[in-house]
Design an enzyme around this catalytic site. Structure first.
Site, PDB file in Angstrom:
ATOM      1  N   VAL A   1       0.826  -1.204   0.000  1.00 36.77           N
ATOM      2  CA  VAL A   1       0.000   0.000   0.000  1.00 36.77           C
ATOM      3  C   VAL A   1       0.862   1.257   0.000  1.00 36.77           C
ATOM      4  O   VAL A   1       0.660   2.179  -0.796  1.00 36.77           O
ATOM      5  CB  VAL A   1      -0.949   0.009   1.211  1.00 36.77           C
ATOM      6  CG1 VAL A   1      -1.751   1.317   1.252  1.00 36.77           C
ATOM      7  CG2 VAL A   1      -1.891  -1.184   1.161  1.00 36.77           C
TER       8      VAL A   1
ATOM      9  N   ILE B   1     -13.546   1.035  -1.484  1.00 39.53           N
ATOM     10  CA  ILE B   1     -14.978   1.344  -1.466  1.00 39.53           C
ATOM     11  C   ILE B   1     -15.240   2.584  -0.608  1.00 39.53           C
ATOM     12  O   ILE B   1     -14.908   2.600   0.575  1.00 39.53           O
ATOM     13  CB  ILE B   1     -15.787   0.159  -0.905  1.00 39.53           C
ATOM     14  CG1 ILE B   1     -15.506  -1.106  -1.706  1.00 39.53           C
ATOM     15  CG2 ILE B   1     -17.275   0.473  -0.919  1.00 39.53           C
ATOM     16  CD1 ILE B   1     -16.112  -2.354  -1.102  1.00 39.53           C
TER      17      ILE B   1
ATOM     18  N   GLY C   1     -11.186  -1.302   1.712  1.00 39.77           N
ATOM     19  CA  GLY C   1     -10.289  -0.859   0.660  1.00 39.77           C
ATOM     20  C   GLY C   1     -10.748   0.376  -0.077  1.00 39.77           C
ATOM     21  O   GLY C   1     -10.926   1.438   0.508  1.00 39.77           O
TER      22      GLY C   1
ATOM     23  N   ARG D   1      11.328  -0.185   7.830  1.00 35.47           N
ATOM     24  CA  ARG D   1      12.056  -1.000   8.810  1.00 35.47           C
ATOM     25  C   ARG D   1      13.356  -1.524   8.232  1.00 35.47           C
ATOM     26  O   ARG D   1      14.330  -1.700   8.954  1.00 35.47           O
ATOM     27  CB  ARG D   1      11.182  -2.178   9.256  1.00 35.47           C
ATOM     28  CG  ARG D   1       9.968  -1.774  10.084  1.00 35.47           C
ATOM     29  CD  ARG D   1       9.350  -3.003  10.742  1.00 35.47           C
ATOM     30  NE  ARG D   1       8.169  -2.671  11.529  1.00 35.47           N
ATOM     31  CZ  ARG D   1       6.934  -2.842  11.127  1.00 35.47           C
ATOM     32  NH1 ARG D   1       6.698  -3.327   9.909  1.00 35.47           N
ATOM     33  NH2 ARG D   1       5.912  -2.535  11.896  1.00 35.47           N
TER      34      ARG D   1
ATOM     35  N   ASP E   1      -9.944  -9.837  11.556  1.00 34.77           N
ATOM     36  CA  ASP E   1      -9.925  -8.690  10.652  1.00 34.77           C
ATOM     37  C   ASP E   1     -11.328  -8.112  10.481  1.00 34.77           C
ATOM     38  O   ASP E   1     -11.538  -6.899  10.582  1.00 34.77           O
ATOM     39  CB  ASP E   1      -9.356  -9.119   9.294  1.00 34.77           C
ATOM     40  CG  ASP E   1      -9.383  -8.011   8.266  1.00 34.77           C
ATOM     41  OD1 ASP E   1      -8.470  -7.169   8.274  1.00 34.77           O
ATOM     42  OD2 ASP E   1     -10.324  -7.983   7.446  1.00 34.77           O
TER      43      ASP E   1
ATOM     44  N   LYS F   1     -13.069  -4.317  11.688  1.00 31.48           N
ATOM     45  CA  LYS F   1     -13.800  -3.458  10.755  1.00 31.48           C
ATOM     46  C   LYS F   1     -15.243  -3.243  11.207  1.00 31.48           C
ATOM     47  O   LYS F   1     -15.790  -2.143  11.060  1.00 31.48           O
ATOM     48  CB  LYS F   1     -13.757  -4.081   9.357  1.00 31.48           C
ATOM     49  CG  LYS F   1     -12.355  -4.118   8.771  1.00 31.48           C
ATOM     50  CD  LYS F   1     -12.303  -4.925   7.485  1.00 31.48           C
ATOM     51  CE  LYS F   1     -10.903  -4.953   6.896  1.00 31.48           C
ATOM     52  NZ  LYS F   1     -10.814  -5.821   5.690  1.00 31.48           N
TER      53      LYS F   1
ATOM     54  N   GLY G   1      -5.790  -4.903  -1.415  1.00 27.56           N
ATOM     55  CA  GLY G   1      -4.812  -4.764  -2.490  1.00 27.56           C
ATOM     56  C   GLY G   1      -4.157  -3.398  -2.453  1.00 27.56           C
ATOM     57  O   GLY G   1      -4.732  -2.428  -1.939  1.00 27.56           O
TER      58      GLY G   1
ATOM     59  N   GLY H   1      -2.335 -14.523  -3.602  1.00 25.22           N
ATOM     60  CA  GLY H   1      -1.973 -13.347  -2.827  1.00 25.22           C
ATOM     61  C   GLY H   1      -3.117 -12.749  -2.043  1.00 25.22           C
ATOM     62  O   GLY H   1      -2.980 -11.672  -1.453  1.00 25.22           O
TER      63      GLY H   1
ATOM     64  N   GLU I   1     -10.485   6.160   5.859  1.00 26.78           N
ATOM     65  CA  GLU I   1     -11.355   5.479   4.896  1.00 26.78           C
ATOM     66  C   GLU I   1     -10.793   4.116   4.487  1.00 26.78           C
ATOM     67  O   GLU I   1     -11.537   3.154   4.288  1.00 26.78           O
ATOM     68  CB  GLU I   1     -11.542   6.347   3.650  1.00 26.78           C
ATOM     69  CG  GLU I   1     -12.488   5.764   2.614  1.00 26.78           C
ATOM     70  CD  GLU I   1     -13.922   5.700   3.099  1.00 26.78           C
ATOM     71  OE1 GLU I   1     -14.475   4.576   3.160  1.00 26.78           O
ATOM     72  OE2 GLU I   1     -14.488   6.754   3.409  1.00 26.78           O
TER      73      GLU I   1
END
Length: 463
Positions: A34, A155, A153, A65, A220, A224, A321, A206, A148
């Protein structure tokens, strides 16, 4: 056009507004999938970004890092790469955090705000765990906190909840907010793949990490859901408030049973507001194939919103993604940069409603229950009595014929067969009832002498 670093700041706080010729200093924390996409867009579209913001955006540093990695694909001056994130955030007007996790992300965000920087983050885990502290810091230091990209992602979802529907009353948010689990369940439905095989396919493409626990166990999605509920219901909801169940126990038999009911299994994030309070839960559920969410395929996300005045709304698109998530990050960055140019702030936290968080047992749900029962008289009566004992109303009962273990014949439930080993399968769908009552009913069914096994239990939503 490459963006060159801006001059060092002389004080610890940025001005509330800037002229059109003054560059806004941008610090990027993280250069992964990202972060790399964000950096490329900032450099390749610098003139366009400046026109949209009303001032240039100057990338003053990228904190990483591992500085030794080749980052020539980012198209930025290598001197911008640094391991000193703490120093970097003190000389930025705008900080983009895409490193994820709780620490050091939290400390860096708080430090950035203390030095007057507005923050854009995609960190759903941190917002779900410690959102109120971040909101309070943003308010104290009069800076923006936008996120956001933390949910779904690319949307556009959080801003409509926070701004477009600010004058409405949202009643329900029902969504698929994890692309990995949606891909896995979709493959189990369309190709007949088992859970493990579907996960391996997701990893090969992926969509899933080498360790998919956060996705398949629902962590996850729960983070959210907490963010969605907080925005939708103006109430502070943390990740620990969310009832969470993953998809690891979903079997091909469950998926096949859903298909027989003209349903599909999805991992749903469900946020509901009732007169009693707020219910937030994540779990697999059957939904009718006629429901808009049933057609969400592969790794896509979709969220269904119900509001008093607006009615039903649906948001759909790529939920993960590098490029899709970068799109949401850049949208937030342009928004907070415009606020800085204009000398204002966007909307902050709204938790005025302070509604009670209801336990899972109070949530109104429907159940699908598949029972392996003895094939003799009185079975239906005993099963029905167990439901009635807990005030759970049965909507439908379907009988599945099971071959006689002795001679392969098939019989109806309750038909005398003369075979003590005769079996049948009952499929029951209930009306909505408190989840606690439904759970108690299932436990009672397990104790009945006519029930040889509870094959499957799954909630039913969306109808």
């Amino acid at each position: 056009m490459d963006v060159q670093p801006g001059p060092e700041r002389e004080d610890s706080h940025v001005d509330s507004d800037v002229s059109a010729s003054t560059p806004l200093r941008v610090a990027l924390l993280g250069a992964g999938v990202v972060g790399g996409a964000v950096a490329r867009h900032l450099t390749e579209r610098a003139d366009d970004m400046a026109a949209r913001v009303g001032a240039p955006l100057a990338l003053v540093g990228i904190a990483v890092r591992r500085p030794g990695r080749d980052r020539s694909d980012l198209g930025v001056d290598p001197s911008l790469v640094t391991t000193d994130a703490e120093q970097l955030v003190t000389r930025a007007d705008l900080v983009v955090e895409v490193i994820g996790g709780i620490e050091p992300a939290r400390s860096l965000i708080l430090r950035a705000m203390e030095h007057g920087a507005s923050v854009v983050t995609a960190n759903k885990a941190l917002l779900a765990e410690d959102g109120p502290r971040l909101y309070a810091a943003a308010a104290e230091h009069r800076v923006d906190l936008y996120y956001e990209a933390a949910v779904a992602g690319a949307i556009p979802l959080l801003r409509p909840l926070r701004e477009s529907l600010a004058g409405d009353e949202v009643r329900k948010v029902l969504g698929i907010v994890n692309g990995t689990t949606n891909y896995v369940l979709d493959k189990m439905d369309t190709s007949g793949a088992g859970f493990e095989d579907a996960v391996e396919q997701a990893q090969a493409l992926g969509y899933a990490e080498a360790d998919p626990t956060a996705d398949v166990e629902g962590f996850d999605a729960a983070a959210k859901a907490a963010i969605l509920a907080s925005l939708a219901f103006h109430t502070r909801v943390s990740g620990s408030d969310v009832h969470r169940e993953g998809i690891t126990d979903v079997t091909p038999a469950d998926v096949a049973a859903a298909r027989e009911m003209d349903c599909v299994v999805k991992l749903l994030s469900i946020c509901e507001r009732t007169d009693a309070g707020v219910s937030v839960r994540v779990h697999p559920a059957m939904i009718p194939r006629s429901h808009p969410l049933a057609g969400v395929r592969d790794a896509f996300n979709a969220v269904f919103v119900e509001a008093d005045a607006a009615g039903q709304l649906m948001f759909y698109g790529r939920g993960a993604g590098g490029e899709p998530t970068a799109s949401a990050v850049l949208g937030d960055l342009v928004a907070v940069a415009r606020h800085r140019v204009g000398g204002g702030l966007g909307p902050g936290e709204s938790s005025y409603a302070d509604l009670p968080i209801l336990p899972m047992g109070d949530a109104q749900t429907r159940y699908y229950v598949s029972l392996d029962v003895a094939d003799r008289s009185g079975v239906l009566a005993k099963v029905a009595a167990a439901f009635a004992e807990h005030n759970v109303s049965i909507e439908t009962v379907r009988q599945r014929m099971v071959p006689d273990e002795r001679d392969g014949d098939r019989h109806d439930v309750g038909e005398a067969t003369g075979n003590s080993n005769a079996r049948a399968n009952l499929v029951i769908v209930t009306h909505a009832a408190p989840d606690a009552a439904l759970s108690a009913t299932v436990e009672s069914l397990r104790t009945l002498d006519v029930v040889r096994g509870v094959n499957s239990v799954m909630r039913v939503e969306g109808s």
